[in-house]
Design a protein around this motif. Structure first.
Motif, mmCIF file in Angstrom:
data_model
loop_
_atom_site.group_PDB
_atom_site.id
_atom_site.type_symbol
_atom_site.label_atom_id
_atom_site.label_comp_id
_atom_site.label_asym_id
_atom_site.label_seq_id
_atom_site.Cartn_x
_atom_site.Cartn_y
_atom_site.Cartn_z
ATOM 1 N N HIS A 10 0.853 -1.192 0.000
ATOM 2 C CA HIS A 10 0.000 0.000 0.000
ATOM 3 C C HIS A 10 0.885 1.236 0.000
ATOM 4 C CE1 HIS A 10 -3.165 2.843 0.890
ATOM 5 N NE2 HIS A 10 -2.591 3.201 2.010
ATOM 6 N N ALA A 11 0.482 2.239 -0.785
ATOM 7 C CA ALA A 11 1.243 3.489 -0.840
ATOM 8 C C ALA A 11 0.278 4.659 -0.849
ATOM 9 C CB ALA A 11 2.132 3.530 -2.087
ATOM 10 N N ALA A 33 9.733 -0.515 -1.993
ATOM 11 C CA ALA A 33 8.416 -0.940 -2.485
ATOM 12 C C ALA A 33 8.468 -1.249 -3.976
ATOM 13 C CB ALA A 33 7.383 0.149 -2.206
ATOM 14 N N VAL A 34 9.136 -0.395 -4.742
ATOM 15 C CA VAL A 34 9.237 -0.603 -6.188
ATOM 16 C C VAL A 34 10.016 -1.876 -6.488
ATOM 17 C CG1 VAL A 34 10.268 0.294 -8.309
ATOM 18 C CG2 VAL A 34 8.978 1.815 -6.805
ATOM 19 N N MET A 35 11.126 -2.109 -5.788
ATOM 20 C CA MET A 35 11.923 -3.315 -6.013
ATOM 21 C C MET A 35 11.127 -4.566 -5.680
ATOM 22 S SD MET A 35 15.751 -2.296 -4.762
ATOM 23 C CE MET A 35 16.308 -3.969 -5.083
ATOM 24 N N ALA A 47 -4.371 0.048 -8.724
ATOM 25 C CA ALA A 47 -2.997 0.075 -9.233
ATOM 26 C C ALA A 47 -2.578 1.426 -9.813
ATOM 27 C CB ALA A 47 -2.809 -1.027 -10.281
ATOM 28 N N PRO A 48 -3.409 2.118 -10.616
ATOM 29 C CA PRO A 48 -2.963 3.415 -11.136
ATOM 30 C C PRO A 48 -2.663 4.422 -10.036
ATOM 31 C CG PRO A 48 -4.841 2.614 -12.391
ATOM 32 C CD PRO A 48 -4.706 1.725 -11.198
ATOM 33 N N LEU A 49 -3.481 4.420 -8.967
ATOM 34 C CA LEU A 49 -3.252 5.361 -7.875
ATOM 35 C C LEU A 49 -1.990 5.002 -7.106
ATOM 36 C CD1 LEU A 49 -4.457 7.852 -6.504
ATOM 37 C CD2 LEU A 49 -5.655 6.309 -4.931
ATOM 38 N N LEU A 54 3.862 5.921 -5.962
ATOM 39 C CA LEU A 54 5.227 5.390 -5.961
ATOM 40 C C LEU A 54 6.108 6.064 -7.011
ATOM 41 C CD1 LEU A 54 4.564 1.533 -5.628
ATOM 42 C CD2 LEU A 54 5.465 3.064 -3.860
ATOM 43 N N GLY A 55 5.481 6.709 -7.998
ATOM 44 C CA GLY A 55 6.258 7.240 -9.105
ATOM 45 C C GLY A 55 6.832 6.136 -9.976
ATOM 46 N N TYR A 56 6.069 5.038 -10.080
ATOM 47 C CA TYR A 56 6.530 3.848 -10.814
ATOM 48 C C TYR A 56 5.436 3.431 -11.785
ATOM 49 C CZ TYR A 56 8.214 -0.973 -11.557
ATOM 50 O OH TYR A 56 8.665 -2.156 -12.106
#
Length: 912
Positions: A10-11, A33-35, A47-49, A54-56
């Motif tokens: 969650h972000a 989180a991205v890794m 997912a889009p939010l 995350l900027g990913y």
């Protein structure tokens, strides 16, 4: 309670959190989180939010919203952890840190529900899952263990959908006169005998009943213009005489709105007057929208059979699941979740509707099951049709069936009629418009995919039967070849236009870049210039383009005549479905012929004297400095003239109502009503409208206060952002922030969202968050600590209860955009007085978001030291208005939140 043993993530703006398979949970950095997400699929929600937080952008995983859409198609859920918890009957997570573990529980609950004996959406699930597994949908693996193969083969979607049935023609309504006592008795039935009998509502209902009196002369409808303040109860006020007249006269009443929110409210309120179904199974109340809102079954079939690939193909399967359980097939604002399209691609949703008017009607294999046709036929039999302003105007202008055009109409949100008519009766000759016409005539070209078919394919049987018709089809196809085609924008950029229309558009582009002085070029916005002082070469190009359009219009007219001849003397092989297809084609042809005629008239004016009825300009449309359309635009100087001729004059009775029809509350009575008459088109009628005014029952002096903040400098983004942050903090959320510029909205959001999130105050924003506007409002309404930033779309039509909306903040006075169109209308309507009229209406509409019930209280803040005193009459009479510093405003808002009563004496002591 079972949980799904998969890692969850969650972000938010406050940070990132994860929970492992073993239940180990904790905060992680964005990088971690991205890794983790790129290495192992995680459970996520929206997912889009999460990706934007995350900027990913390449984030993928197992989105619980997709799982919810599969398990519970056509069921509403707010796409937040709290909203999902409420939908599933689970305890909501206490904070952000608890969300990952909650996602594991929610996923387990959804999967377990698939094994339940009372799962109402079981039919079709196994077949859909098999198709989704072939598409490698991430949820297909976890779901396969919970959905057993049925004993008998499941029916395909297109076999399950019910067929509509032909109905006898509805006779014209009886001529009846509604007595006041009967109208008031019906109002009591709707409100309840124990409900408060409000004088304003009773007077409004009797005024509304006047539109149902028998018409005395053709072209002279009974028109009532009613200003009804917020809280008057106008919905039931006009439904009372509407339901009474429909019962006694046997006719249909149309209620037209501007926003989908009011449509939903109307549908709920109408249940007081009508049952959901009549004894024969038909619906007495029908919601109707434009064709582009409904799922096209032919487009869906094409998508399911290979027209879509990758993620859009998964969306098509989920839409098919939804279609089997949808009440009406409405994809935009209906029971298809608004967030579903944003999980995939918005264009994918649009491609499943009839965006281009390409319906083949009776030639479609799903014609008898078509959601659009079912809605249209149900509307013809209904007592009440709930529509929107654009649909009513289009239906009146080019409806297929004259007998079913609206004749008794209620325009709620009547202050939006001008804008709706302005768009409906406009003409735009542009690259995008002409390329769509080319596709409609010619059909697919080169490597185009999809079921798009040209005239030759749609009317092949007619062309082979009727020689003249076949010649007309061939001539139209040849003439359409000169219209812009794929790659036209690139050719214009390379100065290599193809054909007379592209050559004209290239010259339009060059002139706009040469003459635009608005500053939009540097800002990345669209540009425009007057269609004036045009030199000979431009006029010559316009003439060639006009000739090319005329060459296309002539064979289309001839084809329409041949289709009429075929229908008049049909061949033996022409069955009912064939007749319906040809009739639909004839209607579509008439629409395109009118469109071409409007374009030719526009081009004929180039280089000659301007028509004082119209405003013409050249434009280059851009978004984020990227060009996407080029063309010539024409608008009526006063669009209420065609509105009056097309909608009002053919009608028998029309009610136009709103809380803000007259503009400012401080205007003279005559000036206010003259403005209302002009903005509704009643000034073009031979009969005089009935004018009716009903004050709001709210005590604005006690419930609301307007604060004009005087020490936030214009253009100081840091100060503006700081003001918004501090106001949201002291209000503890529940703030609606309204902006006049998207760029400033984004700048403010970027500066304060993280700071507020760390204090447990989530901030959402239009044009920033990858969420549609309707879903953003749902999220805002559901969380009293959330705040929402937006632009025009949020200024009215947003009905949020007091606990979720306690403060409205406008960043500045909402001045009109100084466009060429506005300049012309300003010059024709009193100069600065016209500007003031627009601003007053916008302020009144924004203020109307604040107080919706007698229990609501709040502040309306404008961050503008230069707020003109002459505009203060935009607010309801008795509303306290004070010019204060930001610190003083914060004190007052904080006092309201803490429950302290703030009197005028308290305010004066605060200010001194």
């Amino acid at each position: 309670m079972a949980t799904l043993p998969l890692p969850a993530l969650h972000a938010s703006h406050a940070g990132c959190w994860s929970c492992g398979v073993d239940g180990s949970a904790g905060a992680v950095t964005k990088g971690e989180a991205v890794m983790a997400a790129s290495d192992t699929p995680h459970l996520i929600l929206n997912a889009p939010l999460v990706s934007s937080r995350l900027g990913y952008p390449d984030l993928s995983g197992l989105d619980l919203l997709e799982l919810f859409a599969f398990v519970h198609p056509a069921r509403f859920v707010v796409p937040t952890p709290k909203g999902l918890a409420h939908a599933l009957g689970l305890d909501e997570p206490e904070n952000d840190a608890g969300v990952p573990a909650f996602l594991q529980i929610a996923a387990g609950e959804l999967l377990a529900h698939c094994e339940s004996s009372d799962w109402p959406e079981r039919e079709g699930a196994w077949s859909s899952l098999e198709a989704l597994a072939r598409l490698r949908w991430p949820w297909s693996g976890p779901l396969s263990a919970h959905i057993a193969k049925p004993d008998r083969a499941e029916r395909w979607l297109f076999a399950r959908l019910p067929e509509w049935e032909e109905q006898a023609e509805v006779p014209q309504p009886r001529q009846v006169v509604l007595e006041d006592r009967d109208v008031l008795d019906r109002l009591v039935q709707l409100t309840g005998a124990q409900a408060e009998q409000r004088k304003g509502q009773r007077d409004f209902a009797m005024s509304a009943a006047r539109i149902f009196a028998p018409r005395e002369k053709a072209g002279n409808p009974h028109v009532v213009i009613a200003q009804a303040g917020t809280g008057i109860g106008k919905t039931l006020g006009y439904l009372a005489p509407s339901s009474l007249w429909a019962q006694e006269a046997g006719g249909t009443v149309w209620v037209s709105t501007y926003t989908k929110a009011l449509q939903r409210q109307l549908r709920a309120e109408s249940r007081r007057a009508w049952p959901d179904r009549r004894e024969d199974g038909s619906r007495p109340v029908v919601v109707r929208k434009g064709r582009e809102n409904y799922l096209c079954l032919l487009n869906l079939e094409d998508a399911l059979q290979g027209g879509f690939s990758g993620r859009p193909a998964i969306l098509a399967q989920l839409v098919a699941r939804w279609a089997a359980y949808s009440s009406d097939g409405d994809m935009i604002g209906g029971d298809l979740p608004g967030w579903l399209g944003t999980l995939f691609r918005r264009r994918a949703i649009a491609s499943l509707t009839d965006q281009r008017g390409e319906c083949v009607y009776g030639g479609c294999p799903h014609y008898r099951k078509c959601f659009i046709e079912r809605s249209s036929r149900a509307g013809a039999q209904a007592d009440l049709v709930i529509g929107n302003h654009a649909l009513v105007m289009v239906n009146a202008a080019r409806g297929r069936d004259l007998a079913h055009r609206p004749t008794r109409i209620v325009f709620d949100e009547g202050h939006h009629i001008f804008a709706a008519a302005d768009s409906t009766f406009a003409a735009r000759l542009s690259g995008l418009e002409t390329i769509e016409l080319r596709r409609w005539v010619i059909g697919p070209e080169r490597n185009s995919r999809g079921r798009r078919r040209g005239l030759s394919a749609r009317l092949a049987d007619v062309a082979s039967y009727d020689e003249a018709g076949g010649i007309a089809v061939a001539a139209a196809r040849e003439a359409a070849e000169v219209l812009p085609s794929e790659g036209w924008m690139q050719r214009l950029a390379e100065n290599a236009p193809s054909g007379p229309v592209e050559q004209l558009l290239a010259e339009v582009r060059a002139l706009v870049y040469a003459r635009d002085e608005s500053g939009s070029a540097e800002a990345g916005y669209g540009m425009e210039t007057e269609a004036a002082a045009l030199e000979g070469p431009f006029v010559e190009l316009a003439g060639k383009a006009q000739a090319a359009l005329s060459d296309l219009r002539r064979p289309l007219i001839q084809l329409g005549l041949r289709l009429e001849a075929v229908l008049a003397e049909p061949p033996d092989w022409l069955d009912a479905q064939g007749r319906a297809r040809i009739d639909g084609a004839r209607h579509s042809l008439a629409w395109r012929v009118d469109l071409l005629g409007a374009w030719e008239a526009l081009l004929e004016r180039m280089g000659g004297p301007g028509d004082p009825q119209f405003v013409d300009w050249l434009m280059v449309e851009r978004s984020e400095a990227r060009e996407y359309d080029i063309g010539i635009e024409r608008r009526w100087l006063d669009p209420m003239k065609p509105f009056a001729a097309t909608v009002l004059e053919p009608a028998h009775g029309v009610l136009i109502t709103s809380a803000t029809l007259k503009g400012g509350h401080g205007q003279s009575e005559d000036a206010g009503w003259q403005g209302a008459i002009g903005r509704t088109g009643a000034n073009y009628l031979h009969s005089q409208p009935l004018l009716s005014e009903h004050e709001s029952p709210f005590d604005y002096a006690r419930q609301a206060r307007v604060l004009i903040v005087t020490d936030v400098a214009k253009g100081d983004l840091a100060a503006l952002a700081g003001a918004y942050a501090r106001l949201i903090e002291v209000a503890q959320g529940a703030v609606l922030g309204l902006f006049t510029a998207i760029r400033r909205l984004r700048a403010v959001h970027g500066r304060i969202a993280d700071r507020l999130a760390r204090e447990g105050l989530p901030l959402y924003a239009q044009h920033v968050d990858p969420i549609d506007t309707g879903t953003l409002v749902d999220i805002f309404r559901d969380d009293p600590r959330a705040s929402l930033l937006g632009t025009d779309a949020l200024r009215d039509g947003v009905d949020v209860p007091g606990h979720s909306l306690r403060l409205v903040v406008m960043e500045q006075v909402p001045w009109p955009r100084p466009s060429i169109l506005h300049r012309a209308r300003r010059a024709a309507n009193g100069g600065s007085a016209y500007d003031d009229e627009i601003i007053r209406a916008r302020l009144a509409q924004a203020f109307g978001r604040l107080i919706r019930t007698r229990q609501d209280h709040g502040h309306f803040v404008v961050l503008s030291a230069a707020f003109p005193s002459r505009l203060l009459d935009a607010f309801p009479s008795g509303t306290p208005v004070d010019r204060v510093t930001l610190d003083e405003a914060l004190q007052l808002v904080a006092g309201h939140v803490s429950g302290e009563s703030v009197t005028s004496q308290d305010l004066n002591r605060t200010l001194t």
